[in-house]
Design a protein around this motif. Structure first.
Motif, PDB file in Angstrom:
ATOM      1  N   ARG A 183       4.662   6.918  -0.296  1.00  0.00           N
ATOM      2  CA  ARG A 183       3.979   6.326  -1.452  1.00  0.00           C
ATOM      3  C   ARG A 183       3.979   4.803  -1.360  1.00  0.00           C
ATOM      4  N   ARG A 184       5.120   4.220  -1.060  1.00  0.00           N
ATOM      5  CA  ARG A 184       5.179   2.752  -0.967  1.00  0.00           C
ATOM      6  C   ARG A 184       4.300   2.239   0.166  1.00  0.00           C
ATOM      7  N   ARG A 185       4.278   2.955   1.279  1.00  0.00           N
ATOM      8  CA  ARG A 185       3.452   2.522   2.412  1.00  0.00           C
ATOM      9  C   ARG A 185       1.968   2.566   2.065  1.00  0.00           C
ATOM     10  N   ILE A 186       1.522   3.670   1.472  1.00  0.00           N
ATOM     11  CA  ILE A 186       0.097   3.817   1.166  1.00  0.00           C
ATOM     12  C   ILE A 186      -0.333   2.847   0.070  1.00  0.00           C
ATOM     13  N   LEU A 187       0.502   2.657  -0.947  1.00  0.00           N
ATOM     14  CA  LEU A 187       0.168   1.702  -2.003  1.00  0.00           C
ATOM     15  C   LEU A 187       0.138   0.279  -1.463  1.00  0.00           C
ATOM     16  N   GLY A 188       1.085  -0.063  -0.588  1.00  0.00           N
ATOM     17  CA  GLY A 188       1.108  -1.399  -0.011  1.00  0.00           C
ATOM     18  C   GLY A 188      -0.147  -1.693   0.787  1.00  0.00           C
ATOM     19  N   ARG A 189      -0.566  -0.729   1.592  1.00  0.00           N
ATOM     20  CA  ARG A 189      -1.783  -0.936   2.375  1.00  0.00           C
ATOM     21  C   ARG A 189      -3.010  -1.008   1.470  1.00  0.00           C
ATOM     22  N   ALA A 190      -3.043  -0.162   0.428  1.00  0.00           N
ATOM     23  CA  ALA A 190      -4.175  -0.210  -0.498  1.00  0.00           C
ATOM     24  C   ALA A 190      -4.275  -1.573  -1.167  1.00  0.00           C
ATOM     25  N   ALA A 191      -3.121  -2.127  -1.558  1.00  0.00           N
ATOM     26  CA  ALA A 191      -3.124  -3.447  -2.194  1.00  0.00           C
ATOM     27  C   ALA A 191      -3.573  -4.522  -1.219  1.00  0.00           C
ATOM     28  N   ASP A 192      -3.121  -4.435   0.026  1.00  0.00           N
ATOM     29  CA  ASP A 192      -3.439  -5.467   1.017  1.00  0.00           C
ATOM     30  C   ASP A 192      -4.882  -5.400   1.499  1.00  0.00           C
ATOM     31  N   LEU A 193      -5.439  -4.179   1.584  1.00  0.00           N
ATOM     32  CA  LEU A 193      -6.788  -4.007   2.130  1.00  0.00           C
ATOM     33  C   LEU A 193      -7.851  -3.828   1.058  1.00  0.00           C
ATOM     34  N   GLY A 194      -7.443  -3.776  -0.200  1.00  0.00           N
ATOM     35  CA  GLY A 194      -8.411  -3.571  -1.275  1.00  0.00           C
ATOM     36  C   GLY A 194      -8.973  -2.170  -1.318  1.00  0.00           C
TER      37      GLY A 194
END
Length: 309
Positions: free
Chosen positions: A263-274
């Motif tokens: 969850r933290r990995r996917i949310l982090g990437r979503a935040a970084d890549l929009g």
């Protein structure tokens, strides 16, 4: 649970996304659904969680049973297939002998069963594979694939775990056996199942990749088209409160530690890549942008997608 159905759509790049809702309503106490979230967190976020995600009067989580239809590269891709009608689910009373208008909802979205080219099962829980099959009255009541022309993309790790060599064979859950026998095994027998691991590219816009923890084979579907990005996260999130508390799992996660890592990995990437985050069961707008909140794995909600009710 009262049956409802609706559909709405948005377009990201060259991909049209149609949200097909079979049912939406109060499901279970929110504090039990995500038990690691403290009472103070629910109170602090009550204003924006209600009424779209938590019913203030009862404290129940407002959720949806739904699918996502993606029209991409000239093909129709169906992400998850809801509960399915007439299933024996003794361990899940809400889904036992469910009767809904799922195929009618798909039809109203302009999708006939024969039109579907690819079915994606983000994992093999009962409410994500039910309409993989339907009862074939003309063949003695056997289960057959609902989508006769589709390739069904199934995470190999989940197929092993929930199939006869894993939980089903180990006798740990009656529902595991029933779900596999009526909603997964018939797809194998029809020669329409494709098991994948590592990652799987569907087309130039759509890619599957693992996000284990909720189940061993839980996955996400990434969309990238033009400058637009989205990630369909399945049951990585059951409530938007998990965006602000990403270490907290749902009560249905099989491996709590790994689920939180994913969850933290996917949310982090979503935040970084929009990337627009599209969970399986949010009862409100259904998809949301995620922003980082300070340093580390802290996040906040951005704008909701323009699906609405």
């Amino acid at each position: 649970m009262e049956n409802t159905s609706e559909q709405s759509n948005i377009v990201l790049g060259d991909v049209e996304i149609v949200r097909v809702v079979e049912w939406r309503g109060a499901f279970a106490p929110a504090a039990e659904l995500v038990p690691g979230v403290g009472a103070e967190v629910w109170r602090e976020n009550a204003r924006w969680l209600s009424p779209e995600h938590v019913d203030a009067a009862s404290g129940a989580a407002v959720m949806a049973l739904q699918s996502w239809v993606l029209r991409s590269g000239g093909r129709t891709v169906l992400v998850d297939t809801a509960v399915g009608n007439g299933r024996e689910r003794p361990g899940s009373p809400a889904f036992h002998q469910w009767q809904g208008d799922y195929l009618g909802a798909l039809a109203r979205a302009g999708v006939r069963p024969q039109d579907v080219d690819v079915v994606v099962n983000t994992h093999l829980h009962a409410d994500h594979v039910g309409w993989n099959t339907r009862n074939a009255q003309d063949s003695g009541g056997d289960w057959e694939p609902t989508f006769p022309n589709a390739t069904y993309l199934i995470p190999a790790a989940d197929d092993f775990h929930f199939g006869p060599r894993g939980a089903y064979g180990g006798g740990r859950s009656v529902d595991d056996r029933l779900v596999y026998e009526d909603s997964v095994a018939p797809v194998h027998r029809a020669g329409q199942a494709v098991l994948w691991e590592g990652s799987h590219r569907i087309d130039e816009h759509l890619t599957l990749e693992p996000a284990p923890g909720h189940t061993p084979g839980s996955c996400v579907l990434r969309l990238a088209s033009g400058g637009d990005r989205a990630v369909f996260v399945g049951d990585l999130l059951h409530s938007p409160v998990q965006i602000v508390e990403p270490s907290c799992n749902s009560c249905f996660c099989l491996d709590a530690r790994q689920a939180a890592v994913s969850r933290r990995r996917i949310l982090g990437r979503a935040a970084d890549l929009g990337e627009l985050v599209v969970p399986a069961h949010f009862g409100g707008a259904g998809a949301v942008e995620v922003r980082r909140a300070g340093t580390g794995d802290r996040f906040r909600l951005g704008r909701w997608a323009a699906y609405g009710r």
